[in-house]
Structure formats: structure tokens, C-alpha cells
Scaffold this motif. Structure first.
Motif, PDB file in Angstrom:
ATOM      1  N   SER B  99      50.530 -12.874  41.705  1.00 42.92           N
ATOM      2  CA  SER B  99      50.853 -11.527  41.248  1.00 42.92           C
ATOM      3  C   SER B  99      51.935 -11.542  40.183  1.00 42.92           C
ATOM      4  N   GLY B 101      53.573 -13.418  36.676  1.00 41.83           N
ATOM      5  CA  GLY B 101      53.183 -14.253  35.551  1.00 41.83           C
ATOM      6  C   GLY B 101      53.644 -15.687  35.702  1.00 41.83           C
ATOM      7  N   GLU B 102      54.842 -15.860  36.238  1.00 39.53           N
ATOM      8  CA  GLU B 102      55.369 -17.210  36.366  1.00 39.53           C
ATOM      9  C   GLU B 102      54.439 -18.074  37.204  1.00 39.53           C
ATOM     10  N   LEU B 104      51.224 -17.724  37.670  1.00 39.70           N
ATOM     11  CA  LEU B 104      49.999 -18.053  36.948  1.00 39.70           C
ATOM     12  C   LEU B 104      50.253 -19.202  35.971  1.00 39.70           C
ATOM     13  N   LEU B 105      51.365 -19.122  35.280  1.00 43.09           N
ATOM     14  CA  LEU B 105      51.712 -20.216  34.360  1.00 43.09           C
ATOM     15  C   LEU B 105      51.921 -21.517  35.115  1.00 43.09           C
ATOM     16  N   HIS B 123      39.467 -13.347  36.646  1.00 41.71           N
ATOM     17  CA  HIS B 123      40.768 -12.758  36.981  1.00 41.71           C
ATOM     18  C   HIS B 123      40.643 -11.250  37.042  1.00 41.71           C
ATOM     19  N   ASP B 125      42.832  -9.103  36.087  1.00 44.32           N
ATOM     20  CA  ASP B 125      43.518  -8.430  34.979  1.00 44.32           C
ATOM     21  C   ASP B 125      42.793  -8.674  33.655  1.00 44.32           C
ATOM     22  N   SER B 126      42.559  -7.589  32.925  1.00 41.66           N
ATOM     23  CA  SER B 126      41.976  -7.726  31.588  1.00 41.66           C
ATOM     24  C   SER B 126      42.887  -8.578  30.715  1.00 41.66           C
ATOM     25  N   GLY B 127      42.295  -9.486  29.982  1.00 42.55           N
ATOM     26  CA  GLY B 127      43.076 -10.303  29.054  1.00 42.55           C
ATOM     27  C   GLY B 127      43.575 -11.609  29.639  1.00 42.55           C
ATOM     28  N   ALA B 128      43.392 -11.828  30.936  1.00 42.18           N
ATOM     29  CA  ALA B 128      43.919 -13.052  31.552  1.00 42.18           C
ATOM     30  C   ALA B 128      43.366 -14.322  30.887  1.00 42.18           C
ATOM     31  N   PHE B 130      42.444 -14.692  27.832  1.00 46.20           N
ATOM     32  CA  PHE B 130      43.121 -14.801  26.528  1.00 46.20           C
ATOM     33  C   PHE B 130      44.490 -15.429  26.706  1.00 46.20           C
ATOM     34  N   PHE B 131      45.208 -14.912  27.703  1.00 45.39           N
ATOM     35  CA  PHE B 131      46.545 -15.447  27.966  1.00 45.39           C
ATOM     36  C   PHE B 131      46.465 -16.946  28.262  1.00 45.39           C
ATOM     37  N   ASP B 147      36.987 -10.740  33.337  1.00 42.48           N
ATOM     38  CA  ASP B 147      38.405 -10.372  33.437  1.00 42.48           C
ATOM     39  C   ASP B 147      38.559  -8.850  33.488  1.00 42.48           C
ATOM     40  N   ARG B 149      38.426  -5.146  33.507  1.00 38.40           N
ATOM     41  CA  ARG B 149      37.345  -4.308  32.988  1.00 38.40           C
ATOM     42  C   ARG B 149      36.946  -4.765  31.591  1.00 38.40           C
ATOM     43  N   HIS B 150      37.472  -5.897  31.148  1.00 40.38           N
ATOM     44  CA  HIS B 150      37.366  -6.235  29.738  1.00 40.38           C
ATOM     45  C   HIS B 150      36.049  -6.882  29.339  1.00 40.38           C
TER      46      HIS B 150
END
Lengths: 426, 335
Positions: B99, B101-102, B104-105, B123, B125-128, B130-131, B147, B149-150
């Protein structure tokens, strides 16, 4: 330079929107007070600042920043962020009550002590309007005002119950305390992280509709009218909100408003590529909203431009967009970005400078933002033509700005805050 | 003064235009989408052989990184990777553990340390993806397996494969996508792919509560009525309806949704006589589609699954090839 210095600033272009002054003059500061503004002043023993080719402005007043206190979850501390503010020519910062929350005199004292010890800028705390910002029980507003808070507000914490809000406003009005509103209907904005529009639709980001702001603003305005409280609306982001504000001002309601510099410069398209630095609340809205905001600043419907400074560390932005912490660091770049609006022809220089000096001071009901002789000097000297590299000279502990590695025009050479030099470059 | 941002195409493609990651169908050139379909065609018969393997990813390690559970999608990616002779590691990572960001990284860095060559990412979250694509070390490919709704680009491409298989191409086609468009990553990816591949018209059909604002900006025509929306279409793509839409005041009931937007033979009559019916699965019979249609002669739903493995094999082999051609240290970092 010593505190409460004797300083002679020579041959700068003195621009003071409050008085309409814009001419080349000298300024003399003695024992911290601005004694004279005039031609060819003489002051034996004073430190001389050669300001020829530079601008001398009132110290900037930032009407909306989020403080960094232990537990606030933000990067840096009061010293680091006020230092960044001083380097940006800011001398006064109105701080949101969401860092503690600011609902006890102990927290107010802590803020004032830390700001005083750091000595870079004056923090003007806004007190929590309800205990714990929970929106349920009135905070001790009068006591908090006596301790040094200039206004009350609930930051992003909503007072959902209209009766509780009405009582808050009545109580604040009892002591003539201005109330700061940040309108956004909690239910309409729930779960959202981007403006509900074509970009959020394409990127699949949950939306916050513009009507979430205007619905809440409508309710707030009706209750302001009913209670007669002085009200300042912060971080306005949509065209529809401006229609409501114009009507309220036309009716003679005691309301003022501000907008963040990022909402004047960026729109929803800045989210392309899931740029988490542009994750802010309220969200960056449509280009039409942005144009409307610029017009509203120009015509005075929006009184002030603020930084909405919210410093967070890089790890808080290193995640998928919806999971990142909203907010943008802004005190470093506020003045340069405002001047950029002038250079781009979006705002006239006097109005732009008024919006970051005298106007926010009026909104907050404080004596600041103007070059008034006889008072403790708060001013800055700016090399408007110089370029500043915000990669090398970024001071906020918050790395979260899309301009973090940009080169922008305008570099502050000297800042004097309440008679003390708070920033000086070679 | 406006900050410069990395468009999605720059993240996905190598300098010479090869597929480096596969994150979205948006902004990809038509020739590349056609390459995916052509490459998939070469893999379709692999499943019918006695030895169902080709050696294209031999010695490569594929990590299925599922932050959101999906047995079906994960299984097809796993099978696709195995048929390409890759070593496959499946990781279902609970949402609670990631939940922040740290975390996930940290997860990413740990997996990189295992010398993975490809992450297949799902994932919430939309954009995950990409990140992750912007954070991974060079020579690791990222494939988006859905990801937020993206986007769900491999699902969209297997649908494109199915359409091309049955319709011969995209020119002049009218395609209707029906149901919960608002929450559908599949629909977004389908609209982009159909427009790029030259479909004549893409229609989105649903009640206003399930249509995103400015849906036209995706490049589609919007309808709220099935009779109008389905008129003379060549392809009907039904979307899955999640049960929680009833609890969140988006719909009054499954019954009313089925009466208005559920596909039965009566409503299918509005479409062209040779129209095909598709669904990404799993099907809610009697909610978004009637059994008479799902099991009927125009349904190509099960073929979609078969084609899905070939399409995922194509995307995996192409991104690995793109990685191999990318210069060392050439990660296309976004902002």
C-alpha cells in the motif's frame, strides 16, 4: 549582517503595489525599521546594498502553506522550509492547521518558537476550527487566536454537518476571526485523484469533478451570508466556483479567495505519463478552468496567488500515481513562476505582484505585504533578469515539484523579514 | 515554463521503434499493432503440437507480479511464457503489503536482484506498470497485465486478433463495447487499438453512471440505448459487470441492468446478421449476457481464450527482442 540592521538599499526599482509606487529610489532601514524611501539617501555606517538594475519589492505573503512538523508526514522542518521561503523572497506564510493539528496552544507555541529560532520568515498559524479537525466539536478558537493564530479553518478536513459548521462560523464571528475554507465536497471527491475530465478518463484515474468544489462552496457561501463571518476561500480551481465568488462579492459578502500558482500554470494535461509531481488536491483542472482562473486573478475575483507549499519526500511520490501523496513544494519557485505569468502576458506586473504581497495580507487581515515607512521592514531585492537553476539551488526538503530541475527567471538577492536579514546572496 | 513530460510511446519503444515494454495500446503505431497480430498468428498452432514449446525465451526468467489476483490472466501469461521456454516465477502480492510506494519499490529492487528479464504486472492502481517501467533497470521488460481502470493491452490485442480472424480486417468495421465502461481497462485499450487499426466506428454503450465523462475523447461514439448503439454493428464486445456496482449506487439491480443492457437474441437482432459476440470473461450469465447468446453460434468467447495465449507469446517475444536491441543503460525514464 547583524539583526535589526542598518541597511541602505541604493537605486533599486521600488515596486509597491499597495501604494502604486514604481520608481527608482533608495530605501533606508534603521534598527530594522523602514525609515525612508527617497532619492540619494545617505546613511553613514549602514550596510550598502547596490540594487541598481534590481527590483525592490515588499516581502511576499504566502496565504497557504502546509507546515512540516514532526508527525505531519512532510519533508523537512520549519527551519528548512522557511529558509527556502526566504530565498524565494517570502517573509510571511499562513500555515494550514493540518500539521498537528493546530488545536492547542502548545502546538501554536511550538510553531512560533521554531519559526522564531530559525528566523527566516514569519509563520502565521491558522487554528483548527474543530477539535482534531474532525468536524465535530468546536476548537478553542479564541484561546488559539490569543496564542497567535490569525484565523481558523479546517484545512482538508470537512465539517460535514451543516449545523456544526454554522455554529463554527457564528463562534468565529463572535471574535471577528476570519475563517479559511477549502471547498470540496467529501462524497463527490471521494476516492478521486485527478480532475474528472478527458485526461483522467484516458488514464483511468478516479476523478474529482469540478462540481465537488462548487457544491461545497455554495453551501459555505450561504452560511457565510447567514452568519456574517469574514471568509477566505483557498485553492479555488474551477470556473464554476468563480461564478459563485463573483456573485458573492457583488452581493457585498466579506469574502476573499486565493489560487495556487500551479493551478494558474498547469492543467489536467500535466498528468500525462502519470506524473506524480502533478498529483495535487484540488486537482489540476481543464484548460478552460485555468483560463478562467487567470482572468479571475486579473479582475480581482481571486485576490491572492499562493504556493500551496506541501513538501513531501521523493519516496512519497515514488509510487503509482493514485498511491502517491498529493501536494507540490512551492515556496522556492513562487515568485519566479508568478513573474513568468507576467512575461507570458497572462497578468500585468502590478496585479501579479499585488497578488503575492498586499492582497494576501488583506485577505489574512495582517499588516504586511507593503513598503510602509515606520514599520519593521519586510522586503526583498530581486534580480528579475537573472536565471536561477532550481536543480542546483533548491532549498525545500520537498523534492516534489515539476519545476524541480528547471531554470527560471528571477533570483532573490536579499530578503529582510521584520527588520532582520533572512536571505542574502553574494 | 510548463514541465516537459514523457509520452507513453517514449517509455514503450526503443529508439529504433521496437517494443521495449507493453503498457498501453495508446499512441503505438499501426504497424506495430499489426506486427503483434502477425507474430501471434505464427504462434497459434504451437498449442496444437505434441511438444508445445518454442525456444525463444529459453534461459530467460519471467516474473508474474500480480498485486491484484486474477487466476485466469495469470495462467495464460504463465502458459505463454512456458511455451516460449522461459522460467516462470509467480508472485501474488497482497495489496496490504504494497500500500506504500516504498514497499513497491523495495519489492521491485528485490526481484531485480533475482535477475528477472521480464515483469508481467497486474496492479490495482492506474499507471503502476508505467511507474515500474520507469524504475526497472535496463534490459528488463514490463508487460501490463491490467492496471486500475487504465489499460489491459494484451486483452485488447487478443480481441483484435479475434476480430481480424473472423472479419478479415478492420476497415469499415463498426464495433460496440457494452456495459461498465467507466471501470473497464479493457474497453480503453480496445478503443485505442480499434481506432489505430482502422475500424470505422467504435461505440460505447451503457447507462450514464457507467460511462466516464468525456468518453468521446477516447475516440468513440457514446450511446445509452442498446437499440441505437447496436444498430448495424459488426462486433459486439460485452464487458464484465462487477457485483459491487450495485452496492455503490451505480445501478439499481442486476435485473434492471440485464433488461436494459444485457445481450440476448432480441437485442442482438439490431446488429448485423453476421456480427460476432465477444466477452473477456468470466461471464456473468443473465447479468451482462444471456446463455442463448453466450453459447450461441455468433459467440467467439472461447476462441478468445485460445488466441490470448498466442498474443501474449507474441508480446513477450517482441519485448524481449526490443530489450536485446536496446542500448545498455538506455532506460527511457519518464518524469
Amino acid at each position: 549582517m547583524a539583526a535589526k540592521a542598518h541597511i541602505l538599499i541604493r537605486k533599486g526599482r521600488v515596486i509597491d503595489p499597495a501604494s502604486g509606487r514604481d520608481d527608482v529610489a533608495d530605501l533606508l532601514i534603521e534598527n530594522g525599521r523602514l525609515i525612508r524611501i527617497g532619492a540619494s539617501l545617505d546613511a553613514p555606517g549602514a550596510d550598502i546594498i547596490e540594487a541598481e538594475g534590481h527590483w525592490v519589492l515588499p516581502g511576499l505573503v504566502d496565504a497557504c502553506v502546509h507546515l512540516s512538523l514532526p508527525g505531519s508526514g512532510r519533508a523537512g522542518d520549519i527551519a528548512s522550509e522557511t529558509r527556502a521561503a526566504a530565498a524565494g523572497g517570502i517573509t510571511h506564510l499562513a500555515a494550514q492547521p493540518d500539521c498537528g493539528p493546530v488545536d492547542s496552544t502548545a502546538v501554536v507555541r511550538l510553531i512560533r518558537e521554531q519559526a522564531g529560532q530559525a528566523g527566516f520568515a514569519r509563520i502565521l498559524p491558522i487554528a483548527a476550527m474543530t477539535q482534531g479537525l474532525k468536524g465535530e466539536q468546536l476548537a478553542e478558537m479564541a484561546t488559539l487566536a490569543k496564542a497567535g493564530c490569525i484565523a481558523v479553518g479546517n484545512a482538508g478536513g470537512k465539517v460535514a454537518d451543516a449545523l456544526v459548521l454554522k455554529r463554527c462560523l457564528e463562534y468565529a464571528a463572535t471574535f471577528d476571526l476570519p475563517v479559511m475554507f477549502r471547498p470540496q465536497d467529501a462524497a463527490l471527491g471521494a476516492g478521486g485523484c485527478a480532475h474528472e475530465g478527458p485526461v483522467a478518463t484516458r488514464l483511468g484515474l478516479p476523478g474529482i469533478p469540478a462540481v465537488a468544489e462548487s457544491v461545497d462552496l455554495s453551501r459555505d457561501l450561504l452560511l457565510v451570508e447567514a452568519t456574517g463571518v469574514r471568509a477566505h476561500f483557498q485553492q479555488i480551481s474551477s470556473r464554476e466556483s468563480l461564478r459563485l465568488l463573483r456573485a458573492a462579492k457583488k452581493r457585498g459578502l466579506p469574502v476573499t479567495a486565493d489560487v495556487s500558482i500551479q493551478h494558474l500554470l498547469l492543467d489536467e494535461s500535466a498528468l500525462e505519463g502519470f506524473n506524480s509531481h502533478c498529483h495535487v488536491i484540488p486537482p489540476l483542472r481543464s484548460s478552460d478552468d485555468r483560463e478562467a482562473l487567470l482572468e479571475a486573478v486579473a479582475d480581482g475575483t481571486i485576490d491572492a496567488i499562493c504556493s500551496q507549499h506541501t513538501p513531501v519526500g521523493s519516496s512519497s511520490k515514488a509510487a503509482p500515481f493514485p498511491a502517491t501523496k498529493p501536494g507540490m513544494a512551492g515556496v522556492d519557485t513562487l515568485l519566479s513562476l508568478v513573474l513568468g505569468l507576467v512575461e507570458d502576458g497572462k497578468l500585468e506586473l502590478p496585479r501579479a505582484l499585488d497578488a503575492v504581497t498586499a492582497a494576501p495580507a488583506r485577505c489574512l487581515g495582517i499588516q504586511a505585504g507593503q513598503l510602509e515607512t515606520g514599520r519593521l521592514a519586510s522586503l526583498c531585492v530581486l534580480d528579475a533578469r537573472a536565471e536561477k537553476d532550481y536543480g542546483e539551488q533548491w532549498l525545500s526538503a520537498g523534492n516534489n515539484s515539476p519545476w524541480r530541475r528547471s531554470v527560471l527567471k528571477g533570483s532573490v538577492k536579499l530578503t529582510v523579514c521584520q527588520g532582520k536579514v533572512s536571505w542574502l546572496t553574494d | 515554463m510548463t514541465p516537459t513530460l514523457a509520452p507513453s510511446s517514449r517509455v514503450q519503444l526503443t529508439e529504433d521503434g521496437k517494443l521495449r515494454h507493453f503498457l498501453t495500446t495508446e499512441h503505438l503505431p499501426r504497424s506495430l499493432l499489426e506486427d503483434i497480430l502477425d507474430t501471434a498468428a505464427s504462434f497459434v498452432d504451437v498449442g496444437g503440437r505434441s511438444i508445445k514449446k518454442v525456444p525463444l525465451l529459453r534461459g530467460k526468467t519471467v516474473v508474474n507480479l500480480f498485486f491484484e489476483s486474477s487466476t485466469r490472466t495469470r495462467s495464460t501469461f504463465e502458459l505463454a511464457a512456458q511455451r516460449l521456454s522461459a522460467d516462470v516465477l509467480n508472485l501474488d502480492i497482497a495489496k496490504s503489503a504494497t500500500s506504500k510506494g516504498e514497499t513497491l519499490l523495495d519489492t521491485l529492487r528485490n526481484l531485480e536482484a533475482m535477475a528477472a528479464d521480464m515483469f508481467v504486472v497486474r496492479h490495482q492502481d492506474s499507471g503502476a506498470p508505467f511507474f515500474i517501467a520507469n524504475e526497472v533497470t535496463p534490459n528488463v521488460a514490463v508487460i501490463n497485465a491490467g492496471d486500475g481502470r487504465h489499460a489491459h493491452p494484451t486483452q485488447a490485442m487478443l480481441d483484435m486478433y479475434t476480430i481480424r480472424h473472423y472479419k478479415g480486417g478492420f476497415e469499415g468495421l463498426k464495433v460496440a463495447i457494452v456495459g461498465d465502461i467507466l471501470h473497464s481497462r479493457v474497453a480503453r485499450s480496445q478503443v485505442h487499438a480499434l481506432n489505430t487499426l482502422g475500424a470505422e466506428e467504435v461505440r460505447l454503450i451503457g447507462p450514464k453512471t457507467l460511462l466516464p465523462v468525456d468518453a468521446e475523447a477516447l475516440g468513440a461514439t457514446v450511446f445509452t440505448d442498446m437499440a441505437h448503439g447496436l444498430k448495424d454493428v459488426d462486433v459486439v464486445i460485452m464487458l464484465r459487470l462487477q457485483k459491487e456496482r450495485m452496492d455503490s449506487a451505480l445501478l439499481p439491480s442486476e435485473g434492471e441492468f440485464f433488461r436494459l443492457y444485457g445481450l440476448n437474441n432480441e437485442k442482438l437482432h439490431y446488429a448485423k446478421e453476421d456480427a460476432i459476440v465477444m466477452h473477456p470473461g468470466p461471464i456473468n450469465r443473465g447479468v451482462e449476457i444471456a446463455s442463448e447468446v453466450a453459447d450461441g453460434p455468433r459467440s467467439v468467447i472461447l476462441n478468445q481464450v485460445t488466441f490470448g495465449i498466442a498474443v501474449r507469446m507474441a508480446v513477450m517475444s517482441m519485448t524481449i527482442s526490443g530489450q536485446d536491441s536496446a542500448p545498455a543503460g538506455g532506460a527511457a525514464h519518464g518524469s
